[in-house]
Design an enzyme around this catalytic site. Structure first.
Site, mmCIF file in Angstrom:
data_model
loop_
_atom_site.group_PDB
_atom_site.id
_atom_site.type_symbol
_atom_site.label_atom_id
_atom_site.label_comp_id
_atom_site.label_asym_id
_atom_site.label_seq_id
_atom_site.Cartn_x
_atom_site.Cartn_y
_atom_site.Cartn_z
ATOM 1 N N ARG A 25 -1.628 4.427 2.396
ATOM 2 C CA ARG A 25 -0.169 3.968 3.051
ATOM 3 C C ARG A 25 0.827 5.182 2.990
ATOM 4 O O ARG A 25 1.871 5.130 2.455
ATOM 5 C CB ARG A 25 0.611 2.967 1.991
ATOM 6 C CG ARG A 25 -0.461 1.713 1.612
ATOM 7 C CD ARG A 25 -0.616 0.872 3.087
ATOM 8 N NE ARG A 25 -1.453 -0.222 2.846
ATOM 9 C CZ ARG A 25 -1.944 -0.982 3.780
ATOM 10 N NH1 ARG A 25 -1.572 -0.647 5.100
ATOM 11 N NH2 ARG A 25 -2.649 -2.170 3.206
ATOM 12 N N GLU B 98 -7.833 -7.328 -5.602
ATOM 13 C CA GLU B 98 -7.879 -7.001 -4.051
ATOM 14 C C GLU B 98 -9.277 -6.449 -4.076
ATOM 15 O O GLU B 98 -9.656 -5.327 -3.613
ATOM 16 C CB GLU B 98 -6.937 -6.159 -3.367
ATOM 17 C CG GLU B 98 -5.682 -6.561 -3.037
ATOM 18 C CD GLU B 98 -4.608 -5.604 -2.542
ATOM 19 O OE1 GLU B 98 -4.837 -4.493 -2.691
ATOM 20 O OE2 GLU B 98 -3.664 -6.206 -1.871
ATOM 21 N N ASP C 65 4.570 -8.096 -2.598
ATOM 22 C CA ASP C 65 4.131 -6.990 -2.424
ATOM 23 C C ASP C 65 5.301 -6.032 -1.674
ATOM 24 O O ASP C 65 5.010 -5.884 -0.410
ATOM 25 C CB ASP C 65 2.831 -6.820 -1.491
ATOM 26 C CG ASP C 65 2.242 -5.705 -1.550
ATOM 27 O OD1 ASP C 65 2.730 -4.729 -2.120
ATOM 28 O OD2 ASP C 65 1.292 -5.645 -0.818
ATOM 29 N N GLU D 69 7.164 -1.061 -11.192
ATOM 30 C CA GLU D 69 6.833 -0.261 -9.966
ATOM 31 C C GLU D 69 7.200 -0.447 -8.711
ATOM 32 O O GLU D 69 7.365 -1.437 -8.147
ATOM 33 C CB GLU D 69 5.140 -0.407 -9.889
ATOM 34 C CG GLU D 69 4.375 0.190 -8.720
ATOM 35 C CD GLU D 69 3.040 -0.151 -8.620
ATOM 36 O OE1 GLU D 69 2.199 -0.415 -9.680
ATOM 37 O OE2 GLU D 69 2.395 -0.146 -7.439
ATOM 38 N N GLU E 112 5.570 1.337 3.429
ATOM 39 C CA GLU E 112 4.622 0.550 3.768
ATOM 40 C C GLU E 112 5.218 -0.504 4.807
ATOM 41 O O GLU E 112 4.574 -0.881 5.894
ATOM 42 C CB GLU E 112 3.731 0.024 2.694
ATOM 43 C CG GLU E 112 2.609 -1.052 3.167
ATOM 44 C CD GLU E 112 1.590 -1.559 2.026
ATOM 45 O OE1 GLU E 112 1.849 -0.917 0.887
ATOM 46 O OE2 GLU E 112 0.865 -2.460 2.330
HETATM 47 C C1 BDP Z 1 -0.560 -3.335 -1.128
HETATM 48 C C2 BDP Z 1 -1.106 -2.300 -0.362
HETATM 49 C C3 BDP Z 1 -2.463 -1.819 -0.869
HETATM 50 C C4 BDP Z 1 -2.529 -1.341 -2.014
HETATM 51 C C5 BDP Z 1 -2.127 -2.355 -2.900
HETATM 52 C C6 BDP Z 1 -1.911 -2.134 -4.476
HETATM 53 O O1 BDP Z 1 -1.208 -2.997 0.851
HETATM 54 O O2 BDP Z 1 -2.834 -0.897 0.125
HETATM 55 O O3 BDP Z 1 -3.751 -0.979 -2.614
HETATM 56 O O4 BDP Z 1 -0.679 -2.739 -2.723
HETATM 57 O O5 BDP Z 1 -0.787 -1.936 -4.632
HETATM 58 O O6 BDP Z 1 1.020 -2.869 -1.066
HETATM 59 O O7 BDP Z 1 -2.466 -2.043 -5.084
#
Ligand code: BDP
Length: 682
Positions: free
Chosen positions: A150, A273, A346, A368, A374
């Site tokens: 990002r 994720e 997000d 955070e 992004e």
């Molecule tokens: C999302 C992003 C991803 C990050 C994730 C995170 O798309 O690339 O790894 O958050 O914060 O915003 O872990």
């Protein structure tokens, strides 16, 4: 003698345009002119001996750039309450900076230089500054192969292949820029962490960076991969209750502190994720975090454990962090801080705050933010983020009654904490202007300033930044400030007004794709999961008739958000599935209002273009052209967003786009064919 003069002037006149052309933005807000011998004559920068390395930097900065009277830098061990802050005092014929810590003197020195740069009068000055948060930290999502997840400002600043032998001068320049706005910590690597970062050869590289940063009062932290013991340590598994695993982490931490005695600690993305974590072994987040906390405790190190967790279940994604973490309240060690994104999904252009804030009464929490854009047009769109940061920090959670803002819950006012912290994902890369867009520098700046003092206004911060970065001329400062202050709302308008969210193109998140769908893909990564457009209406029903995410908010917010009539209109489609014909407060239907909002966003960006072009004479040609061309992209993108979203949602609303607004210039079918070849590295 006379013959020299014309030559000197000719040379000066000749050099001037080159100097202006070479204005690539690399100086950021630090445009101090070195003092001449005459300006320095008679003024001294006084420091008591012995002088630590950080104080030496403070002295050198003032020696080189300070044009005012003598400055006395005083360390006072009785002034513990100042923490990392300082006092600036006018004393008859000189200025005094008093601090409790070395860093305080450095921050005081930068404060003086900022005031000088802004052209402020220092006569009679008497002020005390104490930072609101102990740890003011940037999170770099930099990979070991030099890519940045990002990141939109080129490759990573860290040259892993050349370290520890070659030390780029940009490391010190980076650290200095951070110190000038009070940032005192950085996480070097991506939260999707490679276990390799903990290998001895990488730790040598980390040490080399830490050695540079230390001079500017900056501590280094690392993101760790929870499977490290197994992957690089040869341990059978990474179960946090396995004594061998615990011993491995203890030894690793000892190894780190041996070469980096002021190492800050670990940032952890676990069971999120696809990342490994304690749940892989049927353990909890607390088991995982406490294991690391125990290893770090003897060195005063911290664990920042992220609450950004969600799985493709039937449970609304916005609810999952709360469901996983609230039951663990009180189970974490006191050197663990739960790091929570501002919003429950997000980093969207606008989200309500994450309801987890304040819902854990015996656990330290930190926020955070994402500085890198992004979900805000990458480094192509001018979006000043202080209003977004402030909106969340000032949100009242009602967790301990009225006035329980997120700022007060996280800065130690309402909840005691061993150490308080605030983080943001950096937007910095190796581009000469550091952040891709010249105005994105303002977002790095704004984060640092708010981490220091969250009661500063977006207006004050913008004004400081413009004066330091461009010029203090009011004819320039005022309109540019207005543009910046409006820019976040403009982006919300042309991308996702009224509480819409996550309708971006798949994976790379640049541009609209409300129709987006991937066969077999995770529903919680698909736009339809979020907008739920159908012939009845639009939006995500998170009220009691839907996912009931509203119930995670403290009273009265649960009721306010949960009722269509009282829900703030900028969150309407976040919390409700709203009929197209629903009447808004201004009398328009929801559909018409949506159209007007998108149109307003487009018009706002057009106005930014006009503001910028009109002020050309105040800006050097290079930065003028850079910003001008990016505003063109932004204006085109805004129309793209508007047309894509309105034409697509119109297939459900089956109503005309109000005739008062600009007509679409694209065909929906053409827009659906756009497939940008943008890479997302992780
Ligand atoms: C999302 C992003 C991803 C990050 C994730 C995170 O798309 O690339 O790894 O958050 O914060 O915003 O872990």
């Amino acid at each position: 003698m006379f013959t020299n003069k014309p030559r000197f002037f000719a040379c000066f006149i000749f050099l001037l345009p080159i100097f202006l052309l070479a204005e690539d933005g690399s100086l950021l807000w630090l445009r101090y002119d070195p003092v001449t011998a005459a300006q320095a004559a008679g003024r001294h920068i006084i420091v008591a001996k012995p002088m630590g390395a950080i104080v030496q930097v403070a002295k050198t900065e003032l020696d080189t750039y300070w044009r005012g009277p003598t400055v006395d830098l005083v360390l006072d061990k009785k002034m513990k309450h100042l923490n990392e802050g300082y006092q600036l005092k006018w004393k008859k014929d000189h200025l005094q900076v008093v601090a409790y810590k070395d860093r305080g003197l450095l921050y005081g020195a930068y404060h003086l230089l900022r005031l000088q740069q802004e052209g402020r009068d220092l006569q009679g000055i008497d002020l005390t500054e104490i930072p609101d948060y102990d740890v003011r930290i940037l999170n770099h999502w930099d990979n070991l192969d030099g890519t940045v997840e990002r990141g939109y400002a080129g490759r990573s600043l860290w040259k892993w292949d050349e370290l520890p032998t070659a030390i780029s001068p940009r490391y010190a320049a980076y650290a200095r820029s951070n110190a000038s706005i009070g940032i005192n910590a950085v996480v070097l690597n991506n939260v999707n962490a490679s276990p390799d970062i903990l290998r001895p050869d990488y730790l040598l590289k980390v040490k080399a960076l830490a050695d540079v940063f230390r001079l500017y009062g900056i501590q280094v932290y690392l993101s760790i991969n929870f499977s490290s013991p197994k992957v690089i340590g040869g341990v059978h598994d990474s179960d946090p209750l396995n004594p061998e695993v615990r011993a491995w982490w203890k030894a690793k931490v000892r190894e780190i502190y041996k070469s980096i005695p002021d190492f800050g600690g670990f940032l952890v993305k676990a069971n999120s994720e696809g990342q490994p974590g304690p749940q892989d072994y049927n353990r909890t987040h607390a088991d995982g975090a406490n294991m690391l906390a125990d290893a770090l405790a003897p060195y005063n190190g911290l664990v920042m454990w992220r609450a950004f967790v969600y799985n493709p279940t039937n449970e609304d994604r916005a609810k999952q962090a709360y469901l996983e973490f609230v039951p663990l309240d009180g189970a974490f060690r006191d050197n663990v801080i739960i790091q929570i994104k501002n919003g429950p999904i997000d980093f969207q252009p606008r989200e309500p705050f994450t309801p987890l804030f304040g819902a854990m009464k015996e656990t330290t929490q930190m926020i955070e933010f994402q500085i890198t854009q992004e979900y805000l047009g990458f480094s192509n769109h001018l979006v000043y983020l202080a209003p977004l940061f402030k909106e969340t920090l000032d949100s009242d959670t009602y967790a301990s009654g009225k006035g329980s803002t997120i700022a007060k819950l996280t800065d130690g006012t309402l909840r005691t904490a061993k150490r308080t912290a605030i983080a943001a994902v950096a937007n910095i890369g190796e581009d000469s202007n550091w952040t891709g867009h010249n105005f994105a520098q303002a977002n790095w700046y704004a984060f640092g300033r708010l981490a220091w003092n969250h009661s500063l206004t977006s207006d004050q911060i913008a004004s400081e930044w413009i004066r330091s970065t461009f010029t203090p001329h009011e004819e320039f400062v005022q309109p540019i400030k207005q543009m910046m202050l409006e820019s976040r709302e403009a982006a919300v308008n042309y991308m996702m007004p009224l509480g819409l969210h996550h309708i971006f193109a798949f994976d790379h998140h640049y541009g609209p794709e409300p129709w987006g769908d991937r066969q077999g893909g995770r529903p919680d990564w698909m736009p339809w999961y979020y907008h739920n457009a159908n012939s009845a209406g639009l939006g995500f029903d998170r009220s009691a008739t839907g996912s009931n995410a509203v119930s995670q908010y403290f009273a009265p917010l649960d009721r306010i958000y949960g009722d269509l009539e009282t829900c703030p209109e900028n969150f309407l489609l976040w919390f409700h599935h709203v009929p197209w014909s629903y009447q808004m407060k201004n009398g328009r239907s929801m559909w018409a209002e949506l159209c007007y909002k998108y149109d307003e966003g487009v018009q706002q960006v057009r106005a930014f273009q006009q503001i910028w072009d009109k002020l050309e004479s105040h800006v050097d040609s290079q930065r003028f052209a850079d910003v001008q061309s990016k505003l063109k992209i932004q204006a085109k993108d805004a129309v793209w967003w508007k047309d894509a979203c309105l034409l697509y949602f119109q297939t459900f609303s089956e109503q005309p786009i109000p005739y008062a607004i600009e007509r679409p210039i694209h065909e929906l079918e053409d827009l659906k064919k756009i497939k940008l070849k943008l890479k997302h590295h992780n």
